[in-house]
Structures are given as structure tokens and as C-alpha cells.
Design a protein around this motif. Structure first.
Motif, PDB file in Angstrom:
ATOM      1  N   ARG A 172       0.944  -1.201  -0.032  1.00  9.98           N
ATOM      2  CA  ARG A 172      -0.216  -0.179   0.011  1.00  9.98           C
ATOM      3  C   ARG A 172       0.842   1.170  -0.002  1.00  9.98           C
ATOM      4  NH1 ARG A 172      -3.190   0.793   4.498  1.00  9.98           N
ATOM      5  NH2 ARG A 172      -2.080  -0.410   5.681  1.00  9.98           N
ATOM      6  N   THR A 173       2.020   1.287   0.941  1.00 11.65           N
ATOM      7  CA  THR A 173       3.000   2.276   0.969  1.00 11.65           C
ATOM      8  C   THR A 173       4.364   2.078   1.049  1.00 11.65           C
ATOM      9  OG1 THR A 173       2.558   2.786   3.314  1.00 11.65           O
ATOM     10  CG2 THR A 173       0.880   3.968   1.948  1.00 11.65           C
ATOM     11  N   ARG A 189       2.248   6.847  -0.559  1.00 14.53           N
ATOM     12  CA  ARG A 189       1.554   6.154  -1.561  1.00 14.53           C
ATOM     13  C   ARG A 189       2.001   6.356  -2.960  1.00 14.53           C
ATOM     14  NH1 ARG A 189      -2.954   3.893   0.413  1.00 14.53           N
ATOM     15  NH2 ARG A 189      -3.667   4.519   2.369  1.00 14.53           N
TER      16      ARG A 189
END
Length: 515
Positions: free
Chosen positions: A76-77, A82
Motif C-alpha cells: 500500500r505504501t 503512496r
């Protein structure tokens, strides 16, 4: 003896072949040169596919596995940031030795810390070695098939296909960096051009599709489209980001492969040519075998979440495609391979026997009477060689008969056959009986279903002798050969086989009437 000169067209063909082959090898050579630089490059411990989602992990290595990262994890990150594109992902990574990257993973909301390490030789080979070897095998297959059967449309199409795919294969797996930088985008035009090459191959093989093959603008059209789409995708900036063009690129390649396999299937089901049907089933078998393991692996991964086969090994399964197509193209030129194998085994085994006998003789003398000056004398070598001449003649014959039985389950002695036929015919006075004996012996010794001896008349042939079948009483014994077949017999002064008529390029213009 006068030296044979090549025509300008032949020189152009060989020059084009050399230029295309060297270009493909230069691209793969540049990839190898860059690969050697990656050994000491900082490495994040996992890789992604340029054809997929930048968030998906497709392969992990020891440093990432120790931290808990798994294949098919979705990131996700990275370091709190991001990303949506490959470029944004690279901007977030800390790729200095000793730095640590922090990944937020969707699986259980995990947060993992993976240190940046040196990539090393083993990790580099594991990551890109399989695809590089696959590309080199594609290129080698194309060059080998061309050298075995030049001057043929199917061979040229196969050469283009293998050279282009041979470049696309390794470049689909991007390393940390490229020098020069533009090499990083080679996989984009290579993939588009692979689509065009597959469609051209479908037009020429396993059955020539005259509507397309005889119209070069139609053959060149997919290449023109490939160039236009390549320019559009490369000029978009981030060609490693999933986009409409990237999806179109992969769909076009998959579609072209389906068209090619469908063409082979249609040939197998509907062609009247037995040779074309054999070629088609060879291609279909290679295609099925190549795609079976990757398809099962992807299905299993999508259901279970764990790969059956490491992704670095998957390229090896696609090698069945060039091997099966190349074999199908040159198949009729390989009918004498059994003779080559038999002779090779005969010579190898004979040589092994000579070496063994020599070693056994020397060792036996050393063991019984000890080392002496006799064995170092040139007379010993001379006596041994003369002994081998007399001993190896019958031994070689026995070995060759053994090899013949291994290949044919029987001993084939053409000298004995000729002697028996000659002895039989010397007792005959009737020419018809001589002809029948000759044809019958050939049919029997060669294990043929039947044979017919034709007597040449002024403008036709007469059936003189038939063996193995009964000639219908109500059928005329007068046989008229097509002018093209008669011309081929006269020009070549040797037998013309059906598989040669169906496959050899020199019979292409007269193929239909000769069949």
C-alpha cells in the motif's frame, strides 16, 4: 572446378540474415553487459513485473523473506508514501546500502522493514537468468533453422519471430538500471513487433495463406501498426505504468498467438496434405506443452496464493514453441537423421573398443611382466596398430549390426541382399521374372507396403510389375505423369518423394499438379 557465385538476390538475403541476427545478438549482449553491473547494485529484495500492477510482489529473495514479505503481497505504501506508477514507487525507495525501506502490506495490515542489500551474482542470475537464457535459445533456434532451410517464406517468418522474441524475453525483466538508459524501454517495441511477427508466421506456416502471404502490404501492415503504437507508448513518459496501451500491447500479443494456434488447428483438421497435418500437430503439441505449466501455475496462484513454479523458471516452459515450430519447418530435411545417429554411434563405440583394448593390453602387460622397454619401443606400437587393423574389422561389423538392431530391431545387410538377388537372377532367362524378382526383393527388404515398376514409353509409362498389391483387372496399365513431375524426375535424375513435393520450396510453383 569453377567457384560458384551467388546472385545479387542471394547476397541481399544472406546480408539481411546476418544484419538481423547480429542486431538481435547485440541487444542481448547489451543486456548481459548491464547484468554484470547489477551484481554490485543496491537491491530492495523483491521484484515486480513490468506487465502488471506496481503494487504486486511477484518474486521475493532472502532478505525480504526474512522480513516477512511474500509473493503476491500488495504494497500500500513505501516509507509512508503512496504511489500509483512505477516511477513514483522508485522515488519512494531508499536504495543506498544499509538503508531500510518500510512497507505497509494489505495482508493483515502488516508493516515490514526490509534493508537494502547488494544484489549479488546469485540473486541477479535468479532474477533474470532464466529469461536471458530463453531469449538466447529463441535466437539460436531461428538462426539454426534458417541455416538448415534458407530461401523459404516460412523460414524467414520464423527467423523474424525468434529474433524479436529473443530480444523481448530478457528485457521484459527490468534490472536496477540500464546504460544507455533507452535500453530500459526496448521491451515495448519488441513486444509489439512480436505480435506482428507471429501474425506473419501464421500467414506462411504451417499452411501458406495466399490471400495474405502474396500481398506484402498486408504482411507489412502489423509491423507499421507496431511501430506507431510503440512510439505512442514510449512518448507517454512512464511506459512501465499499467495503462490502456500497456494492456493493449499484451492483449495483441496473446491474440496473435491464438490466431497462430487456430491456423495450425485448422490446418490439422482440414488440410489434405499429410505433411502439413504432421507439421500442424507438432506445433499444437509444442504450444500446449509450453502453455500448460504456466497456466496451471497462474490458476493455482490465484486460488491458493502460492506459486507452484518460481517465476524465474517459467520462461523455460515457453521454449517448446520455437523448438516445435523450428522442427516442423525443417522436418523433411531431418529424415536422414537416423542414418547420422547410427553412423555416429557405430564410430563412437568402435573408438571406445579400440581405447579399451589398448588400455587393457598395456595394463595387462604391466601387471604380468611389469614395465619393460618393449612397450616403449616403436615396434610395439606398430604391432599393436597392425593387430587392431585385423581385429577391428570384424569387431566393427559386429558393433554396426548391434546398432542396426537397436534402431531397426533387425540386421540390414544390403550386400547380402544384392548377392541373393544376383544369384537368383542368374538362373532366370525370362525378363519379366527378373523384373518381378527385383521389385519383390526391394519391397520385402525395405519393408514397403507395395511397389510398382513403370516402363517408359514415348509419351507415357506402362505398369510392368506390381508387388504387394493386385493391379485391378479393369484398370488401364497406362500411366500418364504430370509434366511437372516428369520434369522433376528428368532434372534431378533421382527419386522424388511425396514429402519433398509437399514441403520443399523448389516444388512450390508446381506443387498442386504434382500432388
Amino acid at each position: 572446378m569453377a567457384r560458384q557465385t551467388r546472385s545479387p538476390r542471394q547476397l541481399l538475403a544472406w546480408g539481411t540474415f546476418g544484419l538481423l541476427s547480429l542486431t538481435a545478438m547485440a541487444f542481448d549482449g547489451a543486456y548481459i553487459a548491464n547484468m554484470t553491473q547489477w551484481f554490485s547494485t543496491p537491491f530492495r529484495g523483491w521484484i515486480y513485473s513490468v506487465a502488471g500492477d506496481p503494487h504486486i510482489v511477484i518474486e521475493t529473495y532472502e532478505v525480504a523473506e526474512r522480513a516477512g514479505l511474500e509473493v503476491d503481497d500488495r504494497i500500500r505504501t513505501i516509507n509512508g508514501g503512496r504511489f500509483e506508477t512505477f516511477r513514483e514507487m522508485h522515488e519512494l525507495l531508499k536504495l543506498e546500502l544499509g538503508e531500510t525501506n518500510i512497507y505497509a502490506i494489505e495482508r493483515g495490515e502488516l508493516v515490514l522493514e526490509v534493508p537494502t542489500v547488494e544484489m549479488g551474482i546469485l540473486n541477479t542470475l535468479h532474477a533474470v537468468g532464466g529469461s536471458l537464457v530463453g531469449g538466447l535459445v529463441f535466437i539460436a533456434a531461428g538462426i539454426l533453422v534458417f541455416l538448415m532451410k534458407p530461401r523459404d517464406g516460412a523460414t524467414w517468418s520464423f527467423l523474424l519471430f525468434t529474433l524479436i522474441v529473443g530480444v523481448a524475453f530478457p528485457y521484459m525483466w527490468l534490472g536496477p538500471s540500464f546504460e544507455p538508459g533507452w535500453l530500459e524501454g526496448v521491451f515495448v517495441p519488441a513486444t509489439y513487433l512480436s505480435t506482428a511477427a507471429v501474425l506473419q508466421l501464421a500467414a506462411f506456416f504451417p499452411r501458406r495463406r495466399r490471400f495474405v502471404a502474396d500481398r506484402w502490404p498486408l504482411v507489412a501492415l502489423p509491423y507499421g501498426i507496431a511501430v506507431v503504437l510503440s512510439v505512442m507508448e514510449l512518448s507517454s513518459g512512464d511506459y512501465r505504468t499499467p495503462s490502456t496501451l500497456a494492456a493493449l500491447r499484451m492483449c495483441m500479443l496473446a491474440g496473435s498467438l491464438i490466431v497462430f494456434l487456430a491456423s495450425a488447428l485448422e490446418t490439422w483438421l482440414r488440410s489434405q496434405s499429410s505433411a502439413a497435418r504432421i507439421q500442424a500437430i507438432t506445433i499444437l503439441t509444442g504450444g500446449v506443452l509450453s502453455g500448460f505449466v504456466p497456466s496451471v501455475d497462474n490458476l493455482y496462484t490465484s486460488i491458493v496464493g502460492v506459486r507452484l513454479v518460481p517465476i524465474a523458471i517459467l520462461p523455460a516452459f515457453f521454449l517448446g514453441v520455437p523448438i516445435s515450430i523450428g522442427y516442423a519447418i525443417v522436418q523433411h530435411d531431418l529424415f536422414e537423421i537416423d542414418t547420422i545417429i547410427r553412423r555416429t554411434y557405430g564410430y563412437l563405440l568402435t573408438t571406445a573398443v579400440v581405447i579399451t583394448l589398448y588400455g587393457a593390453t598395456v595394463s595387462g602387460l604391466n601387471f604380468t611382466i611389469g614395465p619393460t622397454d618393449i612397450m616403449s619401443s616403436p615396434f610395439f606400437s606398430l604391432v599393436f596398430i597392425l593387430g587392431m587393423v585385423f581385429v577391428m574389422q570384424p569387431v566393427q561389423g559386429r558393433i554396426q549390426r548391434l546398432v542396426d538392431r537397436a534402431f531397426y530391431r533387425q540386421q540390414y545387410d544390403y550386400q547380402a541382399t544384392i548377392r541373393e538377388v544376383s544369384e537368383t537372377m542368374t538362373t532366370m532367362l525370362d525378363p519379366i521374372e527378373v523384373q518381378r524378382t527385383l521389385v519383390g526383393s526391394v519391397v520385402e527388404e525395405m519393408f514397403l507396403e507395395n511397389g510398382i515398376l513403370l516402363a517408359a514409353e514415348e509419351d507415357h509409362f506402362e505398369v510392368a510389375v506390381v508387388a504387394g498389391i493386385e493391379w485391378p483387372a479393369d484398370q488401364s496399365r497406362r500411366v500418364s505423369l504430370d509434366p511437372a513431375l516428369r520434369r522433376a524426375l528428368v532434372d534431378h535424375r533421382e527419386g522424388v518423394f511425396r514429402h519433398e513435393i509437399e514441403l520443399a520450396p523448389q516444388y512450390e510453383s508446381d506443387r498442386t499438379p504434382m500432388e
